[in-house]
Design an enzyme around this catalytic site. Structure first.
Site, PDB file in Angstrom:
ATOM      1  N   CYS A  82       0.818  -1.213   0.000  1.00 29.10           N
ATOM      2  CA  CYS A  82       0.000   0.000   0.000  1.00 29.10           C
ATOM      3  C   CYS A  82       0.848   1.258   0.000  1.00 29.10           C
ATOM      4  O   CYS A  82       0.350   2.351  -0.247  1.00 29.10           O
ATOM      5  CB  CYS A  82      -0.900   0.036   1.231  1.00 29.10           C
ATOM      6  SG  CYS A  82      -1.878  -1.443   1.400  1.00 29.10           S
ATOM      7  N   VAL A 122       5.963 -22.541  -5.322  1.00 30.16           N
ATOM      8  CA  VAL A 122       5.244 -23.812  -5.140  1.00 30.16           C
ATOM      9  C   VAL A 122       4.459 -24.082  -6.421  1.00 30.16           C
ATOM     10  O   VAL A 122       3.708 -23.225  -6.899  1.00 30.16           O
ATOM     11  CB  VAL A 122       4.325 -23.759  -3.911  1.00 30.16           C
ATOM     12  CG1 VAL A 122       3.503 -25.042  -3.795  1.00 30.16           C
ATOM     13  CG2 VAL A 122       5.158 -23.540  -2.651  1.00 30.16           C
ATOM     14  N   ASP A 154      -5.194 -12.278   1.017  1.00 26.42           N
ATOM     15  CA  ASP A 154      -5.848 -11.861  -0.221  1.00 26.42           C
ATOM     16  C   ASP A 154      -6.309 -13.028  -1.103  1.00 26.42           C
ATOM     17  O   ASP A 154      -7.123 -12.826  -2.007  1.00 26.42           O
ATOM     18  CB  ASP A 154      -4.905 -10.972  -1.050  1.00 26.42           C
ATOM     19  CG  ASP A 154      -4.683  -9.609  -0.417  1.00 26.42           C
ATOM     20  OD1 ASP A 154      -5.321  -9.322   0.611  1.00 26.42           O
ATOM     21  OD2 ASP A 154      -3.878  -8.841  -0.959  1.00 26.42           O
TER      22      ASP A 154
END
Lengths: 449, 449
Positions: free
Chosen positions: B43, B81, B284
């Protein structure tokens, strides 16, 4: 109802009067006000004295003329109510301009007599360079004195919110300001650990702060006070400001046999009714219920006065409303240091004998990388065992103090810390860190619950 | 548990990891992060690009070294991953530096893969003068471009909060900024009547705002985008910023057969568990529960990510915590115009088919007599009949927007307007009028209930 009579033409009285008028277009409403002004922002006085507000007229929200013409409220200025006769449903009123006394009937009576500044009891207080800060008349006297004379040294007696706002005002005007305060730190509504940050801010700006110093009298010369006598010696003064708090103006009510509550505030229920039939009370003269301590309290603040006035007005207008109570929120600033509190302080909790946990943290108003971010101290108090939020205190830079409102709402809702820390508060770097400092303090307090 | 594996080293992943470490000093914790940074303030990127934050290192809360040394968390950077095998309780990981693939076991797995910027699908987007604004890598690319080249015209695609923060940043750098936005007003999370005030503020600062304008492609020359093709023509550009929102990075979860929720966010319960045994998700990439609409939602915000990460961490550390959900709070500013919202908008209420009342008022951040007082618009939405608060939107000058937090707490507590207007909010002239503008709007909305 034929005739509603209201004693007092400021926040509570006029809120109620306007509310009733909206609901009852034809009802007779008479307001008796002993002063010269209605509905003015007493809280704006320090900013008027500071010179930030040039025209004192801007502090007046609505004039008597507005109430008379726009609201058709019979607003009688310079009329002092001398006595209430509940048995006869009449009041005795003196027209201060003519000296004539009138006996006026009422069907319903609202007492909104406000509060008055606490006096020192010492000789010299009556001198015209000793000022209280509670009415526009006082404001005018101070402004006149500051404009006309050569005032250099001012002594402020009392480090509560009026004292601090006046210290800012007079500091902004370039005067040499001393403050005399009885307690260990200024802002006695906060705990001393938080108050110390405000004391520090005062000193850093050059205010000569004398803590643990008791007022013992005034030194007079030729009808003027020239020094303030204290337990720590005499402080020379060209002007003295008194900020010793207020007490409810409840003499009329007491003499009429109306029951009083804490600090002699008028006892009222949630509808703002006194214990005397057809007599109501609202504003700084009336008690409130403290939603955290669950006890009646006296809190003289414009926000509470307006809300109580509105509730009384709705009920008097034939509707139904209750005023649930207060959580003890207040806010003040000195230059760039803001402070606020809500709920109960540690001192109040100790007095109640409640078991509590606490966290005191230092954090920042915004992320540290954002320009203008400043230090913010937060103290959170919660009930031991339950984790119920009991109080919050904040001292910090610009943007710190108004966040107290989140805690005020949480207290009103009876939230515990676990609930509070998960509330979806707003975040963006110009406004706050990702964890609001109050939440960070609450997270830390949880560990002690 | 022997081994906790976390995929993703930003807000949610690292909040969880540190929380677990505090509770389980000996547990093996491994974090796989495909990028080069941990726990940074995404942010803060617009403020870094604006030049308000000089060192991008200040945006990094904690480095991989800190996690390794101070928290003894095995933090592996540049490790992507590739697959999760729930049946085998293993993951497949690629070391991006060596190209080697590893199969790693886990006892508990936390997916904290975050969100990714929405792409346009148009050719030209890959050019190096077209920028997304979601990672520090993007921030560095923008800062480099602004330092090294002669950029004069910037086109921002999307008028959401990233677009608006970037408009401020680039305006502060003296660039000629155009904004292309599909909707009738910027800030589509607010209703158009409120969004129009922000559109107006953008225009008044000289931002060339093109509303109801759809992106249709990019004009390229020599490997650079030189213009943005839209339904309203071509806008020339030396640099293009994309602010089209984000979507959850949930491919790994989906391919592993883990159930998804709204917008393909990972479905989780209040403990942050997915529907797959021993697999958790936070941040998120995960869904939240909306406490006002009572429906699952996807909201990608740092505040939510940190809270979800903390809750997942407490549960993974052997404690017990639940994340109650969100109320949809957000805040943004452009120069001196602040805006914020919480709860449901009118548009969302219409979609739900709920019956509501509303009030939209114009008021002031502070009493009008106080210097610096500015206009503040407030919209309040409440349930028809019950008066339950449903949403608040604010647009106004400095000090306006952060007050949304009072409404966020009230929504979380399920307050109705009658309760809300009587809460004891803080008041002093430097901070607010005696009736906070949100309360004034709520008082007006009550009349419609």
């Amino acid at each position: 109802m034929q005739q509603l009579v209201i004693i007092g033409g400021d926040a509570a009285g006029m809120s109620a009067a306007s509310q009733v008028r909206r609901m009852q277009p034809e009802l007779g409403i008479t307001v008796f006000e002993r002063g010269s002004y209605t509905s003015y922002a007493a809280c704006g006085i320090p900013y008027y004295v500071a010179g930030l507000v040039e025209d004192k007229g801007r502090l007046i929200a609505r004039t008597p003329e507005t109430f008379r013409k726009k609201f058709r409220i019979n607003t009688l200025m310079h009329h002092e109510v001398l006595a209430i006769y509940p048995d006869k449903q009449r009041i005795l009123v003196r027209d201060l301009d003519t000296g004539r006394d009138l006996s006026e009937p009422y069907d319903q009576l609202l007492i909104a007599t406000g509060a008055q500044a606490v006096t020192t009891g010492f000789d010299g207080e009556q001198c015209d360079n000793v000022h209280q800060v509670s009415t526009l008349v006082h404001a005018e006297a101070m402004a006149r004195a500051l404009a006309g004379e050569t005032i250099r040294k001012v002594v402020i007696v009392g480090g509560g919110y009026i004292g601090i706002e006046m210290a800012e005002a007079l500091h902004l005007r370039g005067l040499e300001v001393s403050m005399v305060h009885r307690g260990p730190q200024v802002m006695a509504t906060m705990d001393p650990d938080m108050g110390s940050f405000i004391s520090e801010a005062l000193r850093q700006s050059g205010i000569k702060l004398h803590l643990e110093t008791a007022l013992e009298g005034f030194v007079q010369e030729k009808g003027k006070v020239t020094g303030v006598l204290t337990s720590q010696g005499v402080f020379p003064a060209d002007m003295v400001i008194l900020g010793l708090g207020v007490r409810p103006t409840s003499r009329l009510a007491r003499e009429a046999g109306i029951a009083l509550g804490p600090k002699d505030s008028i006892r009222v229920n949630e509808l703002q009714q006194t214990e005397q039939e057809n007599i109501w009370a609202a504003g700084d003269c009336a008690q409130s219920f403290h939603l955290v301590s669950r006890r009646p309290v006296h809190i003289a603040l414009g926000t509470v006065a307006n809300r109580q006035g509105r509730v009384a007005g709705i009920n008097l207008g034939g509707g139904y409303a209750t005023f649930p109570g207060v959580v003890g929120t207040s806010i003040v600033k000195f230059m760039d240091t803001e402070c606020s509190r809500t709920g109960l302080s540690e001192r109040e909790l100790k007095r109640l004998g409640w078991h509590y946990v606490q966290a005191v943290i230092e954090d920042h108003t915004m992320p540290r990388y954002y320009p203008g971010s400043s230090v913010m101290h937060v103290k959170v108090l919660a009930e031991k065992g339950s984790g119920k939020l009991l109080g919050v205190q904040i001292v910090g830079g610009p943007g710190a103090a108004k966040r107290i409102d989140t805690a005020a709402i949480a207290l009103h809702a009876g939230m515990d810390l676990d609930t509070f820390i998960n509330v979806d508060l707003s975040y963006a770097p110009p406004f706050s860190g990702v964890w609001d400092p109050i939440v960070t303090a609450a997270k830390q307090a949880i560990k002690e619950v």
